[in-house]
Design a protein around this motif. Structure first.
Motif, PDB file in Angstrom:
ATOM      1  N   UNK A 176       0.865  -1.184   0.000  1.00  0.00           N
ATOM      2  CA  UNK A 176       0.000   0.000   0.000  1.00  0.00           C
ATOM      3  C   UNK A 176       0.896   1.227   0.000  1.00  0.00           C
ATOM      4  N   UNK A 177       0.678   2.120  -0.952  1.00  0.00           N
ATOM      5  CA  UNK A 177       1.531   3.298  -1.138  1.00  0.00           C
ATOM      6  C   UNK A 177       0.679   4.549  -1.034  1.00  0.00           C
ATOM      7  N   UNK A 178       1.119   5.527  -0.225  1.00  0.00           N
ATOM      8  CA  UNK A 178       0.318   6.727   0.000  1.00  0.00           C
ATOM      9  C   UNK A 178       1.222   7.910   0.344  1.00  0.00           C
ATOM     10  N   UNK A 179       0.625   9.096   0.427  1.00  0.00           N
ATOM     11  CA  UNK A 179       1.368  10.327   0.728  1.00  0.00           C
ATOM     12  C   UNK A 179       1.249  10.693   2.204  1.00  0.00           C
ATOM     13  N   UNK A 180       2.312  11.245   2.745  1.00  0.00           N
ATOM     14  CA  UNK A 180       2.376  11.533   4.171  1.00  0.00           C
ATOM     15  C   UNK A 180       1.396  12.615   4.599  1.00  0.00           C
ATOM     16  N   UNK A 181       0.999  13.501   3.681  1.00  0.00           N
ATOM     17  CA  UNK A 181       0.228  14.672   4.102  1.00  0.00           C
ATOM     18  C   UNK A 181      -1.275  14.436   4.184  1.00  0.00           C
ATOM     19  N   UNK A 182      -1.735  13.202   4.067  1.00  0.00           N
ATOM     20  CA  UNK A 182      -3.149  12.883   4.256  1.00  0.00           C
ATOM     21  C   UNK A 182      -3.324  12.322   5.661  1.00  0.00           C
ATOM     22  N   UNK A 183      -3.837  13.150   6.559  1.00  0.00           N
ATOM     23  CA  UNK A 183      -3.908  12.748   7.972  1.00  0.00           C
ATOM     24  C   UNK A 183      -4.899  11.606   8.205  1.00  0.00           C
ATOM     25  N   UNK A 184      -5.836  11.397   7.267  1.00  0.00           N
ATOM     26  CA  UNK A 184      -6.828  10.338   7.428  1.00  0.00           C
ATOM     27  C   UNK A 184      -6.432   9.047   6.710  1.00  0.00           C
ATOM     28  N   UNK A 217     -15.893  11.300 -12.163  1.00  0.00           N
ATOM     29  CA  UNK A 217     -15.986  11.704 -10.763  1.00  0.00           C
ATOM     30  C   UNK A 217     -15.036  10.988  -9.834  1.00  0.00           C
ATOM     31  N   UNK A 218     -14.119  10.151 -10.379  1.00  0.00           N
ATOM     32  CA  UNK A 218     -13.186   9.391  -9.538  1.00  0.00           C
ATOM     33  C   UNK A 218     -11.954  10.233  -9.244  1.00  0.00           C
ATOM     34  N   UNK A 219     -12.027  11.026  -8.175  1.00  0.00           N
ATOM     35  CA  UNK A 219     -10.948  11.963  -7.845  1.00  0.00           C
ATOM     36  C   UNK A 219      -9.735  11.220  -7.279  1.00  0.00           C
ATOM     37  N   UNK A 220      -8.582  11.481  -7.866  1.00  0.00           N
ATOM     38  CA  UNK A 220      -7.332  10.831  -7.454  1.00  0.00           C
ATOM     39  C   UNK A 220      -6.831  11.419  -6.131  1.00  0.00           C
ATOM     40  N   UNK A 221      -6.440  10.549  -5.185  1.00  0.00           N
ATOM     41  CA  UNK A 221      -5.933  11.024  -3.889  1.00  0.00           C
ATOM     42  C   UNK A 221      -4.541  10.455  -3.588  1.00  0.00           C
ATOM     43  N   UNK A 222      -3.833  10.001  -4.628  1.00  0.00           N
ATOM     44  CA  UNK A 222      -2.466   9.475  -4.480  1.00  0.00           C
ATOM     45  C   UNK A 222      -2.400   8.381  -3.428  1.00  0.00           C
ATOM     46  N   UNK A 223      -3.267   7.388  -3.596  1.00  0.00           N
ATOM     47  CA  UNK A 223      -3.378   6.290  -2.649  1.00  0.00           C
ATOM     48  C   UNK A 223      -3.454   5.008  -3.472  1.00  0.00           C
ATOM     49  N   UNK A 226      -9.768  10.968   3.401  1.00  0.00           N
ATOM     50  CA  UNK A 226      -8.985  11.983   2.701  1.00  0.00           C
ATOM     51  C   UNK A 226      -9.156  13.364   3.300  1.00  0.00           C
ATOM     52  N   UNK A 227      -8.052  13.868   3.865  1.00  0.00           N
ATOM     53  CA  UNK A 227      -7.998  15.240   4.357  1.00  0.00           C
ATOM     54  C   UNK A 227      -6.559  15.720   4.196  1.00  0.00           C
ATOM     55  N   UNK A 228      -6.230  16.260   3.029  1.00  0.00           N
ATOM     56  CA  UNK A 228      -4.836  16.615   2.746  1.00  0.00           C
ATOM     57  C   UNK A 228      -4.377  17.864   3.479  1.00  0.00           C
ATOM     58  N   UNK A 229      -3.097  17.888   3.799  1.00  0.00           N
ATOM     59  CA  UNK A 229      -2.484  19.036   4.463  1.00  0.00           C
ATOM     60  C   UNK A 229      -1.571  19.725   3.455  1.00  0.00           C
TER      61      UNK A 229
END
Length: 513
Positions: free
Chosen positions: A270-278, A346-352, A425-428
């Motif tokens: 599973x690969x994701x970005x650090x700035x998504x607190x959720x 409508x499939x919004x990308x969230x780098x997840x 998804x709640x990006x910082x």
């Protein structure tokens, strides 16, 4: 092995006249001979530094990357590029946790937890960014969004991993010793690597075993003029920049991560970005969903808030999987709807993302076909005529970046899972006080989620500021509950009065009345 590294180091730093002449000829042939402009005036140490950089750099590859990036940028602005056929995702690669049955979601979750229990899952975190926009020079993962516990983003994510490892133990057999470990591979960058490692050591790896937290640096590329010439930051130093979050694929290969995954028996990551607190780290539902589809690559998306929301969408471009930026599609296309009334795009990308280890290894077979993106920037550099360092006031060059989704056109089997934005998804991204994607909204969204966990289990949270999640002093550690599980038997028909910071099951029992 040691001798081979020593020999390579000697070659990269060989300072004989013949070696320098050969290096110079190579760069002249590549059209980058200007990097030797100040060579004769440098001290011996400066010469060694520059020679080491030039020997380590694949200058021919830099030229190829530049040429392909220019070609791609020109194609994108051509009439043919503007008319590229964009289509919604096929129904057979898309599912949603919001419309799937509870039984189906539980089936995915069970499969995901079983894979974790078997030691087949790893987590890869993209954490190379600094908190510059947040007013901090520290790695973004060190940032404190002002939760009641004052936990950093890194700690929030570590506790989710620790909790999942415990939950997954229920899905293994007693004799499966040593399983249920989720190794955490953290991609840093030059500016953040040492600070990130120090932060983890300072906090005792947040309870994780050090051997299961592996740091690796993303790659870099030289900064270029608009004509493709490599810029000198100083007379003896090339100007470089990180190669974008898509540089993760080369880094995984070059830094030995893929070899480590294979050695550990990891099948999926599973690969994701650090700035998504959720971020639901190693989300068993997402992992189980993708594994059930036997996919190379999975993408977690959220439903686009409106046709005009400025986010990239996962779709087809020229019949290949892609992420199309909001600026690349017309209003008519953005507003198109499905028969059920939902946005077609409508499939919004969230780098997840989810990747099989086999796919990550396969990326190197088409790496030379990946198209880097041009970011025009103001780049400090040394003027080749005067020798003075220049800090330009307007864009004078480019940085070349690859995005993590640039591999999508090469994916044979894609799986896309839509999740609820408020849960995932709640990006910082922005400075404090901005009101959008900032520390205050991140704090609000985590606290609101924790309250929902209690309410879904039949309890309630009251006290001062109970109706204002930006101010409410309530927090439930992921170590106690990853996604609301295990709470109902404790909190049903009970109340927690804020302020309350729940760090353990004992804390939870004491807080109830």
């Amino acid at each position: 092995m040691l001798n081979s590294f020593q020999n390579m180091f000697k070659r990269n730093n060989e300072m004989t006249p013949a070696a320098i002449q050969a290096l110079r000829a190579r760069y002249d042939t590549a059209g980058q001979g200007h990097l030797f402009t100040f060579f004769e005036s440098l001290s011996n140490d400066e010469k060694k530094n520059l020679v080491s950089q030039l020997n380590a750099l694949d200058v021919e590859r830099v030229n190829r990357v530049y040429a392909k990036a220019i070609e791609g940028a020109e194609a994108a602005t051509s009439a043919e590029g503007q008319a590229a056929a964009v289509e919604p995702l096929p129904d057979d690669v898309f599912d949603s946790v919001m419309t799937s049955s509870k039984e189906k979601v539980r089936e995915w979750e069970t499969l995901g937890l079983s894979l974790i229990a078997q030691g087949k899952i790893a987590v890869i975190l993209m954490a190379g960014g600094q908190g510059t926009r947040l007013g901090s020079s520290a790695p973004k993962g060190c940032y404190d969004i002002n939760l009641p516990s004052q936990k950093s983003l890194f700690q929030l994510q570590a506790e989710r991993i620790l909790r999942l490892q415990e939950v997954a133990k229920q899905y293994r057999r007693p004799l499966d010793a040593g399983k249920s470990v989720i190794p955490w591979y953290i991609m840093t960058s030059g500016p953040t690597n040492d600070a990130t490692i120090s932060f983890f050591k300072q906090h005792n790896y947040f309870g994780m075993k050090p051997e299961n937290v592996i740091f690796f640096e993303q790659g870099t590329l030289p900064c270029l003029t608009n004509e493709g010439k490599i810029l000198l930051e100083s007379k003896s130093q090339i100007a470089i920049a990180p190669d974008g979050n898509g540089g993760i694929y080369a880094a995984l290969q070059n830094r030995g991560v893929i070899a480590s995954l294979k050695e550990r028996g990891i099948l999926y990551s599973h690969c994701y970005c650090v700035d998504n607190c959720l971020a639901r780290v190693a989300d068993p539902v997402f992992i189980g969903y993708c594994a059930s589809k036997d996919t190379d690559c999975g993408v977690k998306v959220v439903r686009k808030a409106s046709p005009t929301e400025p986010v990239g969408v996962v779709c087809l471009r020229n019949s290949k999987y892609s992420v199309v930026e909001y600026s690349e599609i017309s209003a008519e296309v953005a507003e198109r709807t499905k028969p059920n009334g939902e946005l077609a795009f409508g499939a919004a990308n969230i780098a997840n993302h989810y990747f099989s280890t086999a796919f990550l290894e396969r990326v190197q077979s088409f790496e030379d076909q990946l198209e880097y993106h041009i970011a025009r920037k103001k780049i400090k550099h040394t003027d080749l005529t005067s020798g003075e360092q220049v800090a330009p006031k307007s864009n004078n060059g480019m940085k070349l970046e690859l995005f993590v989704f640039d591999v999508f056109p090469f994916v044979e089997r894609l799986a896309v899972l839509e999740v609820d934005r408020k849960d995932d998804f709640s990006p910082l991204k922005n400075a404090p006080g901005t009101g959008v994607d900032c520390p205050e909204t991140s704090r609000r969204d985590i606290v609101a989620q924790h309250v929902r966990f209690i309410e879904a289990a039949g309890g309630r949270v009251d006290g001062e500021n109970a109706d204002d999640k930006e101010k409410l002093e309530f927090e439930l550690s992921s170590w106690v509950s990853y996604a609301g599980e295990g709470l109902e038997e404790i909190v049903r028909d009970k109340t927690i009065t804020a302020p309350a910071i729940i760090e353990s099951r004992e804390d939870l029992l004491k807080a109830l009345h």
